[in-house]
Design an enzyme around this catalytic site. Sequence first.
Site, PDB file in Angstrom:
ATOM      1  N   CYS A   1      -2.525   5.107   8.803  1.00  0.00           N
ATOM      2  CA  CYS A   1      -1.226   5.532   8.572  1.00  0.00           C
ATOM      3  C   CYS A   1      -0.785   5.897  10.115  1.00  0.00           C
ATOM      4  CB  CYS A   1      -1.137   6.934   7.896  1.00  0.00           C
ATOM      5  SG  CYS A   1      -1.539   6.780   6.149  1.00  0.00           S
TER       6      CYS A   1
ATOM      7  N   CYS B   1       0.685  -1.261   0.017  1.00  0.00           N
ATOM      8  CA  CYS B   1      -0.223  -0.171   0.099  1.00  0.00           C
ATOM      9  C   CYS B   1       0.865   1.379   0.082  1.00  0.00           C
ATOM     10  CB  CYS B   1      -0.980   0.027   1.128  1.00  0.00           C
ATOM     11  SG  CYS B   1      -0.126   0.234   2.684  1.00  0.00           S
TER      12      CYS B   1
END
Length: 133
Positions: free
Chosen positions: A108, A40
Amino acid sequence: MVMGVYSKRVIRYCNYSRNIGSLPEHARDVVTCVAGEEACCDVMRLQVSIRHGMVDEVRFQMYDCGSASCESSLVARWIEGRPLEEALAVRNSAIAHELGLPPVKIHCSRLASEALRAAVADYRSKNAQQCGG
């Protein structure tokens, strides 16, 4: 970075990022950890200098994720100069809350806390080996 999606705090941390870079890899008190998933494109390289049970310096490099870089900058500011146990108490939920992250970027906020935990575990492992433990 799309301005309308991110809070002013995220923009501020991105515009004034600190702690980007690296520490001497072969220094005795420096541990290095890589966290994230290349699939990703969110990969973080974290280096922490630990002296006398305290986080002395933090440096990071982010690959391909602007918001994760902001989060890493925040975490570095929060933990420098702190005892290890206080640094380990930082949770991704606190990071996400502080920055007002949009839901799509919550994942994140895990990079910095995961990398920190791995770096401290590596430090403790190395320290135990040096002490004969």
